[in-house]
Write a protein that holds these residues in place. Structure first.
Motif, mmCIF file in Angstrom:
data_model
loop_
_atom_site.group_PDB
_atom_site.id
_atom_site.type_symbol
_atom_site.label_atom_id
_atom_site.label_comp_id
_atom_site.label_asym_id
_atom_site.label_seq_id
_atom_site.Cartn_x
_atom_site.Cartn_y
_atom_site.Cartn_z
ATOM 1 N N VAL A 109 39.689 40.602 41.955
ATOM 2 C CA VAL A 109 40.933 41.165 41.428
ATOM 3 C C VAL A 109 41.940 40.030 41.287
ATOM 4 O O VAL A 109 42.322 39.397 42.276
ATOM 5 N N THR A 110 42.342 39.755 40.055
ATOM 6 C CA THR A 110 43.297 38.675 39.810
ATOM 7 C C THR A 110 44.717 39.151 40.107
ATOM 8 O O THR A 110 44.966 40.334 40.340
ATOM 9 N N ALA A 111 45.654 38.215 40.090
ATOM 10 C CA ALA A 111 47.031 38.514 40.485
ATOM 11 C C ALA A 111 47.685 39.563 39.595
ATOM 12 O O ALA A 111 48.611 40.254 40.030
ATOM 13 N N ASP A 112 47.200 39.718 38.365
ATOM 14 C CA ASP A 112 47.765 40.720 37.458
ATOM 15 C C ASP A 112 47.156 42.102 37.670
ATOM 16 O O ASP A 112 47.460 43.042 36.935
ATOM 17 N N GLY A 113 46.284 42.231 38.683
ATOM 18 C CA GLY A 113 45.692 43.522 39.006
ATOM 19 C C GLY A 113 44.406 43.833 38.269
ATOM 20 O O GLY A 113 43.781 44.866 38.527
ATOM 21 N N LYS A 114 43.981 42.961 37.365
ATOM 22 C CA LYS A 114 42.761 43.211 36.600
ATOM 23 C C LYS A 114 41.524 42.895 37.441
ATOM 24 O O LYS A 114 41.530 41.966 38.246
ATOM 25 N N LYS A 115 40.464 43.684 37.233
ATOM 26 C CA LYS A 115 39.227 43.520 37.989
ATOM 27 C C LYS A 115 38.173 42.828 37.125
ATOM 28 O O LYS A 115 38.019 43.146 35.949
ATOM 29 N N HIS A 116 37.459 41.890 37.738
ATOM 30 C CA HIS A 116 36.451 41.116 37.022
ATOM 31 C C HIS A 116 35.177 41.029 37.862
ATOM 32 O O HIS A 116 35.243 40.865 39.082
ATOM 33 N N LYS A 117 34.035 41.122 37.206
ATOM 34 C CA LYS A 117 32.781 40.843 37.876
ATOM 35 C C LYS A 117 32.637 39.334 38.019
ATOM 36 O O LYS A 117 33.140 38.563 37.201
ATOM 37 N N ALA A 118 31.954 38.920 39.072
ATOM 38 C CA ALA A 118 31.765 37.485 39.297
ATOM 39 C C ALA A 118 30.376 37.238 39.857
ATOM 40 O O ALA A 118 29.758 38.125 40.449
ATOM 41 N N VAL B 124 31.379 28.630 45.271
ATOM 42 C CA VAL B 124 32.001 28.585 43.950
ATOM 43 C C VAL B 124 31.532 29.806 43.165
ATOM 44 O O VAL B 124 30.331 30.071 43.071
ATOM 45 N N LEU B 125 32.487 30.557 42.620
ATOM 46 C CA LEU B 125 32.188 31.734 41.811
ATOM 47 C C LEU B 125 32.602 31.482 40.370
ATOM 48 O O LEU B 125 33.436 30.631 40.090
ATOM 49 N N LYS B 126 32.012 32.267 39.463
ATOM 50 C CA LYS B 126 32.403 32.218 38.048
ATOM 51 C C LYS B 126 32.742 33.630 37.606
ATOM 52 O O LYS B 126 31.922 34.548 37.720
ATOM 53 N N LEU B 127 33.976 33.816 37.132
ATOM 54 C CA LEU B 127 34.386 35.113 36.618
ATOM 55 C C LEU B 127 33.676 35.387 35.303
ATOM 56 O O LEU B 127 33.490 34.485 34.478
ATOM 57 N N GLN B 128 33.284 36.650 35.108
ATOM 58 C CA GLN B 128 32.540 37.032 33.914
ATOM 59 C C GLN B 128 33.493 37.533 32.834
ATOM 60 O O GLN B 128 34.147 38.565 32.995
ATOM 61 N N GLY B 129 33.574 36.795 31.731
ATOM 62 C CA GLY B 129 34.409 37.209 30.611
ATOM 63 C C GLY B 129 35.881 36.923 30.843
ATOM 64 O O GLY B 129 36.320 36.541 31.926
ATOM 65 N N GLY B 130 36.661 37.118 29.794
ATOM 66 C CA GLY B 130 38.101 36.907 29.891
ATOM 67 C C GLY B 130 38.466 35.436 29.908
ATOM 68 O O GLY B 130 37.671 34.563 29.581
ATOM 69 N N GLY B 131 39.696 35.173 30.303
ATOM 70 C CA GLY B 131 40.187 33.811 30.358
ATOM 71 C C GLY B 131 40.929 33.443 29.077
ATOM 72 O O GLY B 131 40.884 34.175 28.092
ATOM 73 N N PRO B 132 41.631 32.322 29.083
ATOM 74 C CA PRO B 132 41.766 31.411 30.230
ATOM 75 C C PRO B 132 42.595 32.031 31.355
ATOM 76 O O PRO B 132 43.426 32.899 31.115
ATOM 77 N N TYR B 133 42.326 31.574 32.566
ATOM 78 C CA TYR B 133 42.986 32.098 33.750
ATOM 79 C C TYR B 133 43.974 31.071 34.307
ATOM 80 O O TYR B 133 43.774 29.861 34.149
ATOM 81 N N PRO B 134 45.027 31.548 34.970
ATOM 82 C CA PRO B 134 45.922 30.599 35.654
ATOM 83 C C PRO B 134 45.153 29.899 36.765
ATOM 84 O O PRO B 134 44.434 30.553 37.530
ATOM 85 N N ALA B 135 45.270 28.598 36.846
ATOM 86 C CA ALA B 135 44.487 27.830 37.817
ATOM 87 C C ALA B 135 45.395 26.968 38.679
ATOM 88 O O ALA B 135 46.413 26.442 38.212
ATOM 89 N N ALA B 136 45.019 26.832 39.943
ATOM 90 C CA ALA B 136 45.757 25.981 40.871
ATOM 91 C C ALA B 136 45.230 24.551 40.792
ATOM 92 O O ALA B 136 44.098 24.308 40.368
ATOM 93 N N THR B 137 46.058 23.623 41.221
ATOM 94 C CA THR B 137 45.693 22.207 41.228
ATOM 95 C C THR B 137 45.186 21.814 42.607
ATOM 96 O O THR B 137 45.771 22.194 43.625
#
Length: 208
Positions: free
Chosen positions: A100-109, A122-135
């Motif tokens: 569940v990303t910060a915007d409340g959306k659910k993604h399979k991984a 390490v996981l990979k989200l299925q579909g969607g993107g680009p996603y906000p990423a931390a440094t």
């Protein structure tokens, strides 16, 4: 005898005396991880007492029961393509992984890789993107006493931020060849596992 002057505490590393800017920078990349683990359920005490042969004689083949276990943790997106860093034990033996990303959306991984020795996955989200990423930052540059934030989903409460300092570096807790941990007094609770530890530049310097 001289009189010692007052000890003036160092100013907070953010102008407003607040951690809000750091939290707002990193929080969009922090995710909640829900897992489901499926497996064969063990036998009941009655089945253990009478034995499997007894039940077959009177009831025929007994269908195998399925045991479902749910757990939760945290993670942080480190690449806009949907690469998530978390703890290996959060997703270990998981049959299903929902992020569940910060915007409340659910993604399979799915798990791309995991290392039990360092407890990282390490996981990979299925579909969607680009996603906000931390440094990612350099934990070697941290000093004892530096402020840090822990962001995650303790008890399932997504986007919880706690603050503390680096209490010690190079801690050994008997966890194997890579036993070299940061210690912090920032509040860490069940569900925080896999979430980021962040420095005052908004960089990820550890995984809780």
């Amino acid at each position: 005898m001289g009189v010692q002057g007052p000890i003036v505490p160092a100013a907070l590393p953010v102008p407003s005396g607040s951690f809000s800017q750091v939290a707002e920078t990193v929080a969009p990349a922090v995710v909640n991880i829900n897992t489901v683990t499926r497996g064969a359920a063990g036998r009941t005490p009655i089945e253990e007492f009478f034995g499997e042969e007894f039940f077959r004689r009177f009831f025929g083949e007994v269908p195998e029961r399925e045991q479902v276990q749910k757990s939760l943790g945290s993670g942080v997106i480190v690449d806009p393509s949907g690469i998530v860093l978390t703890n290996a034990h959060v997703v270990e033996r998981a049959s299903e992984i929902e992020v569940v990303t910060a915007d409340g959306k659910k993604h399979k991984a799915k798990v791309v890789g995991a290392d039990r020795r360092t407890d990282l996955a390490v996981l990979k989200l299925q579909g969607g993107g680009p996603y906000p990423a931390a440094t990612l930052g350099d934990s070697d540059k941290l000093k004892v006493g530096d402020w840090v934030l822990a962001i995650g989903s303790p008890f399932g409460l997504q986007q919880t931020v706690t603050a503390g300092i680096i209490s010690a570096k190079g801690r050994s807790i008997g966890q194997g060849p890579f036993d070299d941990f940061l210690q912090t007094d920032a509040a860490i609770n069940p569900g925080n596992s896999g979430g980021p530890l962040v420095n005052m530049s908004g960089e990820v310097v550890g995984i809780n």
